[in-house]
Design an enzyme around this catalytic site. Structure first.
Site, short mmCIF file in Angstrom:
data_model
loop_
_atom_site.label_atom_id
_atom_site.label_comp_id
_atom_site.label_asym_id
_atom_site.label_seq_id
_atom_site.Cartn_x
_atom_site.Cartn_y
_atom_site.Cartn_z
N GLU A 94 0.92 -1.13 -0.16
CA GLU A 94 0.19 0.06 0.11
C GLU A 94 0.83 1.12 0.15
O GLU A 94 0.27 2.25 -0.59
CB GLU A 94 -0.88 0.21 1.22
CG GLU A 94 -1.95 -1.09 1.02
CD GLU A 94 -3.15 -0.81 0.08
OE1 GLU A 94 -3.04 0.50 -0.38
OE2 GLU A 94 -3.79 -1.78 -0.27
N SER A 365 -36.80 -25.13 43.14
CA SER A 365 -36.26 -25.19 44.72
C SER A 365 -35.40 -23.98 44.97
O SER A 365 -34.92 -23.92 46.19
CB SER A 365 -35.74 -26.55 45.04
OG SER A 365 -36.52 -27.66 44.88
#
Length: 683
Positions: A94, A365
């Site tokens: 790049e 429970s």
């Protein structure tokens, strides 16, 4: 002397004038340029889209998520967290002269201008990384002269205001890699399922080639194009001297393994918590969606990154990814109310429903400790209160209605006390308890503990038949673990705007004393039996290396384990979304998730005992008679009571002589954390 020698020629005067003019223009140009550069340096750059996104921060101030209207994936990292191979590959393909230029590649621009003039268009470009960054942060990609001019200005400003390393880091965190992934970290996790720091040469070269054409060079869309581009990148790395030709050839031949395209969404930290925060700040704090998406807010939260990771790992380890069975985990610091970890489901990509907030699940429970706290605090019962565990038909509502519960597996234990009832999760004892103290009293206690879901004041409430969310359960158990002091759950501590001004600051959590600390401690001591031999949580007791109290809960459709240490109160739920019945193997998943999470989340915290408050007394009893033990009693158990509720009579089953027992003479028949801690200390 002649006249011509005394006076400059006309031609010479003209040259001098031109030189002066050129010199003046040069000085003027330099002055104007200097003024312009000073202006650019002192002018703020536009607010980038990523800077307008609001950020969610964890309890250490570290970024954990961004909020944006586009929903883009953005996981910023530092250069040190990116593989050097990826950095070298990107620079090679790049911008080879990145560290040498001041934002513009003059030679490259010259070549591009010649090509554009020749072709009579603006198709050719020579953008540096800085120019690309300026375009991606602040501009559109339209090929117009006005956009180019702005790009040049922003490029100069970037070069003036930031170092090369900072620009490169911003670029690698901003550039688009396709399929919604912005930045190298998001791309690396999307394509390869790993961090950017772990990328190989072959993987780095392939990723570095994608930004030129995210669709055209995507390995998901066009594998041939992606591999062809990869070879070009490797070739440029050889040319620039980063790698050898042999290394390039080896990398080109390497077979890459990509994540399946169906899993191409990037990994997001605590996605359920992120969504919860968004809903909270909008619905509860009145912050608008537009402020969230474009206001650049910093939202400081209570999330603990280490605890969150432990929670996600525990759920992932115990749950079958191919099953429809779901799970949830919510963990709160009982001392502050701070939400430390939240896993709303097994896999966010497949199901975004946050089960920790679901108020449609029966706790079974797991609700019993809330009832037992009500019983203990009312002083109508103590740990030695007994009921007969046997098939029983209960009458209520002035004897107009009946209720006949049963124990799991139709197992009945006969005469048992509260400790045995909690450890074995005996249903008959629980219903006897709620009938003794009154269901209205239990509802009142539950609401004070933070249960906002509707509760039916009926005997079956003792068995958890009224749906409650995991968040409510974790918060309520936090009250027990915090000595009866309730801390309202808190997720957001502070919010600042883009200028760092505080726009929301959470009020200090003062807490509210719900029950006497002595009652909460006595219940905590009883709940530790759940993890002892014979307790419903015994099978994970070997995984727990610290004091812990809790309660399991199982219904036809839901499985729970809710428990706490002095530092964390945690609720784990497992079940199906459509209310489908769970198998026995499904119900066994909650306890290991709880145990693994608790140990991992607290691995750096030394084990602590639950603090003993005033108003608690400890006495040795004979479990056969429930009376104070004597020297003649062969079995002696240390039990704790709220002062004034302890037995006062001595056992006479094994002799009539009453002799007070010195503590050091008693061998406690206890295999809980307390005995283990004593043994460790003595060693």
């Amino acid at each position: 002397m002649s006249h011509s020698s005394r006076k400059p020629s006309k031609r010479k005067r003209k040259i001098i004038t031109i030189v002066k003019l050129l010199f003046g223009m040069t000085i003027l140009g330099l002055l104007v340029s200097t003024i312009f550069l000073v202006y650019l340096y002192n002018t703020n750059l536009p607010v980038a889209d990523t800077d307008r996104n609001s950020r969610i921060l964890d309890n250490q101030g570290q970024l954990m998520a961004t909020l944006s209207a586009s929903g883009r994936s953005y996981d910023p990292v530092t250069l040190e967290q990116i593989s050097p191979l990826l950095i070298e590959a990107t620079l090679s393909v790049e911008d080879r002269k990145f560290y040498d230029h001041v934002g513009f590649d003059i030679k490259g621009m010259g070549r591009a201008v010649l090509v554009n003039i020749e072709q009579m268009n603006r198709s050719q470009g020579a953008s540096t990384l800085t120019q690309q960054l300026a375009r991606n942060l602040y501009l559109s990609h339209a090929k117009t002269w006005s956009r180019k001019l702005k790009e040049a200005f922003y490029t100069v400003q970037l070069e003036m205001k930031y170092s090369k390393s900072e620009i490169l880091q911003m670029y690698l965190n901003e550039i688009y890699y396709g399929h919604g992934a912005y930045g190298i970290e998001a791309a690396s996790r999307m394509y390869f399922g790993k961090s950017a720091s772990e990328l190989s040469l072959a993987e780095s070269a392939l990723l570095a080639g994608i930004p030129k054409g995210p669709t055209y060079y995507s390995p998901y869309n066009h594998m041939d194009n992606a591999l062809s581009r990869q070879k070009i990148v490797l070739s440029t790395m050889v040319t620039t001297g980063y790698i050898t030709k042999q290394e390039a050839n080896t990398a080109a031949r390497e077979k890459l393994t990509f994540l399946p395209q169906g899993e191409q969404k990037t990994i997001v930290t605590a996605p359920y918590f992120r969504d919860y925060i968004r809903q909270f700040v909008v619905n509860e704090l009145g912050i608008t969606e537009d402020q969230l998406d474009h206001g650049g807010l910093n939202i400081y939260t209570t999330l603990d990154a280490h605890a969150q990771q432990a929670a996600e790992e525990a759920v992932a380890k115990e749950m079958d990814p191919d099953s429809d069975l779901e799970a949830a985990l919510i963990s709160v610091d009982p001392r502050t109310g701070y939400i430390k970890a939240m896993v709303g489901g097994k896999k966010y990509q497949n199901n975004q429903y946050n089960h920790t907030l679901a108020t449609t699940r029966q706790p079974g429970s797991a609700f019993k400790p809330i009832m037992y706290l009500s019983a203990l605090s009312s002083l109508k019962m103590n740990p030695l209160s007994t009921f007969k565990s046997e098939p029983t038909l209960f009458h209520y509502d002035n004897n107009r209605k009946t209720y006949q519960p049963s124990n799991f597996g139709d197992k009945y234990l006969g005469e048992i006390d509260m400790r045995e009832a909690i450890a074995a999760s005996d249903n008959i004892y629980a219903v006897n308890t709620i009938m003794t103290i009154g269901s209205d009293k239990v509802v009142e206690t539950a609401q004070k503990m933070g249960i906002a879901s509707p509760l039916q004041a009926v005997p079956s409430l003792a068995l958890g038949t009224s749906p409650i969310s995991p968040l409510e359960m974790a918060s309520a158990f936090g009250v027990i673990g915090n000595g009866g002091l309730r801390m309202t759950p808190i997720a957001v501590t502070k919010i600042t705007d883009a200028t760092d001004e505080i726009i929301y600051d959470a009020e200090p959590n003062q807490g509210k004393q719900i029950v006497d600390p002595a009652a909460a401690y006595v219940l905590t001591h009883l709940m530790e039996s759940v993890f002892d031999s014979g307790g419903t949580g015994n099978r994970v007791s070997s995984m727990m290396k610290r004091p812990v109290a809790g309660k399991t809960g199982t219904t036809d459709t839901d499985a729970w384990l809710v428990g706490f240490t002095p530092e964390l109160a945690t609720a784990v739920w497992v079940g199906y979304d459509k209310g489908r019945n769970i198998e026995s193997t499904d119900g066994r998943r909650a306890a290991p998730i709880f145990a693994q999470y608790t140990e991992k989340a607290l691995e750096n915290v030394p084990p602590k005992i639950f603090p003993i408050p005033d108003g608690v007394v400890s006495v040795y009893i004979n479990p056969e008679s429930g009376l104070l033990a004597t020297a003649d009693c062969p079995n002696k158990t240390l039990e704790v009571f709220i002062q004034g509720t302890e037995p006062t009579e001595y056992c006479t089953l094994h002799g009539s002589e009453i002799e007070e027992l010195p503590i050091e003479e008693v061998q406690i028949q206890d295999h809980s954390w307390w005995s283990n801690l004593k043994q460790w200390w003595m060693e």
